[in-house]
Design a protein around this motif. Structure first.
Motif, PDB file in Angstrom:
ATOM      1  N   ARG A 131      -7.051  14.010  -0.564  1.00  0.00           N
ATOM      2  CA  ARG A 131      -7.729  14.296   0.721  1.00  0.00           C
ATOM      3  C   ARG A 131      -8.551  13.091   1.160  1.00  0.00           C
ATOM      4  O   ARG A 131      -8.539  12.704   2.328  1.00  0.00           O
ATOM      5  N   SER A 132      -9.288  12.483   0.232  1.00  0.00           N
ATOM      6  CA  SER A 132     -10.133  11.321   0.583  1.00  0.00           C
ATOM      7  C   SER A 132      -9.292  10.172   1.120  1.00  0.00           C
ATOM      8  O   SER A 132      -9.659   9.522   2.099  1.00  0.00           O
ATOM      9  N   VAL A 133      -8.181   9.905   0.446  1.00  0.00           N
ATOM     10  CA  VAL A 133      -7.355   8.755   0.845  1.00  0.00           C
ATOM     11  C   VAL A 133      -6.687   9.033   2.190  1.00  0.00           C
ATOM     12  O   VAL A 133      -6.690   8.180   3.091  1.00  0.00           O
ATOM     13  N   VAL A 134      -6.163  10.228   2.365  1.00  0.00           N
ATOM     14  CA  VAL A 134      -5.494  10.561   3.637  1.00  0.00           C
ATOM     15  C   VAL A 134      -6.518  10.540   4.774  1.00  0.00           C
ATOM     16  O   VAL A 134      -6.244  10.022   5.865  1.00  0.00           O
ATOM     17  N   GLU A 135      -7.700  11.042   4.487  1.00  0.00           N
ATOM     18  CA  GLU A 135      -8.739  11.077   5.536  1.00  0.00           C
ATOM     19  C   GLU A 135      -9.130   9.645   5.940  1.00  0.00           C
ATOM     20  O   GLU A 135      -9.238   9.325   7.128  1.00  0.00           O
ATOM     21  N   ALA A 136      -9.306   8.780   4.958  1.00  0.00           N
ATOM     22  CA  ALA A 136      -9.665   7.381   5.266  1.00  0.00           C
ATOM     23  C   ALA A 136      -8.535   6.715   6.059  1.00  0.00           C
ATOM     24  O   ALA A 136      -8.782   6.019   7.055  1.00  0.00           O
ATOM     25  N   TYR A 137      -7.324   6.943   5.637  1.00  0.00           N
ATOM     26  CA  TYR A 137      -6.160   6.330   6.311  1.00  0.00           C
ATOM     27  C   TYR A 137      -6.043   6.845   7.744  1.00  0.00           C
ATOM     28  O   TYR A 137      -5.703   6.090   8.660  1.00  0.00           O
ATOM     29  N   PHE A 196       0.834  -1.212   0.000  1.00  0.00           N
ATOM     30  CA  PHE A 196       0.000   0.000   0.000  1.00  0.00           C
ATOM     31  C   PHE A 196       0.866   1.258   0.000  1.00  0.00           C
ATOM     32  O   PHE A 196       0.515   2.254  -0.634  1.00  0.00           O
ATOM     33  N   GLY A 197       1.977   1.220   0.721  1.00  0.00           N
ATOM     34  CA  GLY A 197       2.898   2.358   0.742  1.00  0.00           C
ATOM     35  C   GLY A 197       2.197   3.647   1.106  1.00  0.00           C
ATOM     36  O   GLY A 197       1.552   3.762   2.149  1.00  0.00           O
ATOM     37  N   ALA A 198       2.288   4.619   0.202  1.00  0.00           N
ATOM     38  CA  ALA A 198       1.679   5.927   0.450  1.00  0.00           C
ATOM     39  C   ALA A 198       0.318   6.058  -0.218  1.00  0.00           C
ATOM     40  O   ALA A 198      -0.275   7.136  -0.213  1.00  0.00           O
ATOM     41  N   GLY A 199      -0.177   4.985  -0.824  1.00  0.00           N
ATOM     42  CA  GLY A 199      -1.532   5.031  -1.384  1.00  0.00           C
ATOM     43  C   GLY A 199      -1.629   5.685  -2.750  1.00  0.00           C
ATOM     44  O   GLY A 199      -2.723   6.024  -3.205  1.00  0.00           O
ATOM     45  N   ARG A 200      -0.487   5.806  -3.430  1.00  0.00           N
ATOM     46  CA  ARG A 200      -0.510   6.459  -4.743  1.00  0.00           C
ATOM     47  C   ARG A 200      -1.411   5.730  -5.748  1.00  0.00           C
ATOM     48  O   ARG A 200      -2.152   6.345  -6.510  1.00  0.00           O
ATOM     49  N   LEU A 201      -1.392   4.372  -5.726  1.00  0.00           N
ATOM     50  CA  LEU A 201      -2.221   3.623  -6.681  1.00  0.00           C
ATOM     51  C   LEU A 201      -3.708   3.838  -6.415  1.00  0.00           C
ATOM     52  O   LEU A 201      -4.512   3.883  -7.335  1.00  0.00           O
ATOM     53  N   LEU A 202      -4.051   3.962  -5.152  1.00  0.00           N
ATOM     54  CA  LEU A 202      -5.461   4.206  -4.818  1.00  0.00           C
ATOM     55  C   LEU A 202      -5.893   5.592  -5.308  1.00  0.00           C
ATOM     56  O   LEU A 202      -6.983   5.749  -5.863  1.00  0.00           O
ATOM     57  N   HIS A 209      -8.140  -3.292   8.520  1.00  0.00           N
ATOM     58  CA  HIS A 209      -8.778  -2.034   8.899  1.00  0.00           C
ATOM     59  C   HIS A 209      -9.593  -1.593   7.689  1.00  0.00           C
ATOM     60  O   HIS A 209      -9.107  -1.711   6.558  1.00  0.00           O
ATOM     61  N   THR A 210     -10.776  -1.093   7.928  1.00  0.00           N
ATOM     62  CA  THR A 210     -11.647  -0.724   6.812  1.00  0.00           C
ATOM     63  C   THR A 210     -12.139   0.700   6.943  1.00  0.00           C
ATOM     64  O   THR A 210     -12.501   1.144   8.037  1.00  0.00           O
ATOM     65  N   ALA A 211     -12.138   1.417   5.829  1.00  0.00           N
ATOM     66  CA  ALA A 211     -12.724   2.762   5.793  1.00  0.00           C
ATOM     67  C   ALA A 211     -13.317   2.965   4.408  1.00  0.00           C
ATOM     68  O   ALA A 211     -12.678   2.646   3.394  1.00  0.00           O
ATOM     69  N   MET A 213       2.396  10.197   4.629  1.00  0.00           N
ATOM     70  CA  MET A 213       1.566   9.889   3.462  1.00  0.00           C
ATOM     71  C   MET A 213       1.127  11.187   2.782  1.00  0.00           C
ATOM     72  O   MET A 213       1.204  11.329   1.560  1.00  0.00           O
ATOM     73  N   GLU A 214       0.687  12.141   3.586  1.00  0.00           N
ATOM     74  CA  GLU A 214       0.184  13.394   3.032  1.00  0.00           C
ATOM     75  C   GLU A 214       1.303  14.133   2.290  1.00  0.00           C
ATOM     76  O   GLU A 214       1.090  14.643   1.188  1.00  0.00           O
ATOM     77  N   ARG A 215       2.483  14.141   2.887  1.00  0.00           N
ATOM     78  CA  ARG A 215       3.597  14.856   2.243  1.00  0.00           C
ATOM     79  C   ARG A 215       3.984  14.172   0.935  1.00  0.00           C
ATOM     80  O   ARG A 215       4.271  14.828  -0.059  1.00  0.00           O
TER      81      ARG A 215
END
Ligand SMILES: C[S@@+](CC[C@H](N)C(=O)[O-])C[C@H]1O[C@@H](n2cnc3c(N)ncnc32)[C@H](O)[C@@H]1O
Length: 260
Positions: A126-132, A72-78, A143-145, A110-112
């Motif tokens: 914003r959506s991905v960082v907020e969910a994380y 998952f790393g920093a969530g770039r693919l998401l 963990h689920t969001a 992650m945000e940076r």
């Protein structure tokens, strides 16, 4: 090669992704090559619904499109996925985004990292960082969001732990796998044959696996796991990328886990 400190995963001496246009690269290699937008859109249309209806989504009345990711790393693919669904005018989709991370980054990091793409995908970042940020990633396991947008609902199911644990815990097979766990030379573990086999066992017939690497042992492991493997056009610094299509029937799965 010098890796900017922000993008360096110190555990593996490798970058989370290339600083040069990593969003386009993700869209081409994982989303475009596997036709994710078209297939996720078709999963909505199969059931003949094109209007978002939260109750129907919660009740599971739509065909869920399941994606698996290693790393998952920093969530770039998401972020790339959400941006592509929007650009493809997908509406009312229900997508399970099952992913795994052994060394979760902090929300701040992650945000940076994701803010590299801020000018292009600010809303999705914003959506991905907020969910994380709603997940306590110090606790192992799932963990689920939920992340909602015009495209529908994407359930982020992040498994904190080793990739095999996530593959084994999945209650239903995935339609697509994004294999993104660092270069095989830097991190051979995440490309090991047993893991590729477990991933094959959790893939729908006709499901896909995509990767930036075309290393011979990765292709052989995926082939042994039941995928037809081809080299396809890459993007940016990568001339070639990998696309696998699952030939076999999915292995029997355990009962659905609580997030299903
Ligand atoms: C290349 S980075 C992922 C980049 C990410 N997909 C993105 O787009 O931001 C690979 C990630 O896989 C994680 N990882 C490596 N080996 C792992 C393993 N065996 N199980 C789970 N995660 C692993 C690393 O910690 C790292 O965060």
């Amino acid at each position: 090669m010098n890796i900017p400190p922000l993008l360096l995963n110190e555990r593996y001496g490798d970058r989370y992704f290339d600083a040069v246009d990593a969003l386009s690269e993700a869209k081409r290699i994982h989303i475009g090559n596997a036709r994710i937008v078209e297939r996720a859109g078709a999963a909505v249309n199969t059931l003949g619904m094109d209007v978002i209806d939260t109750d129907a989504v919660v009740a599971g009345n739509r065909k869920t499109f399941r994606i698996g990711e290693t790393g998952f790393g920093a969530g770039r693919l998401l972020v790339a996925l959400l941006d592509s669904l929007d650009a493809g005018s997908v509406r009312g989709a229900v997508i399970d985004y099952n992913t795994v991370e052994i060394y979760p980054v902090s929300v701040e990091r992650m945000e940076r990292i994701l803010n590299i793409f801020e000018s292009r995908a600010a809303r999705h970042i914003r959506s991905v960082v907020e969910a994380y940020s709603r997940m306590d990633v110090t606790v192992p396991g799932f963990h689920t969001a939920a992340i909602s947008g015009d495209y529908g609902v994407v359930n982020l199911n992040l498994y904190v732990g080793e990739a095999m644990g996530m593959a084994e815990a999945l209650g239903a097979p995935c339609a697509a796998w994004f294999l993104d766990g660092h270069a095989p030379k830097k991190n051979p573990d995440i490309w090991r044959a047993e893991l590729m086999s477990a991933i094959g066992a959790k893939t729908e017939p006709g499901g896909t696996a995509t990767a930036f690497t075309v290393a011979g042992h990765v292709r052989r492991a995926l082939s042994a796991a039941g995928f037809s493997v081809e080299k396809v056009e890459g993007c940016g610094g990568k001339k070639e990328a990998l696309l696998g299509t699952f030939r076999g029937a999915a292995a029997a799965c355990r009962p659905l886990s609580p997030y299903e």
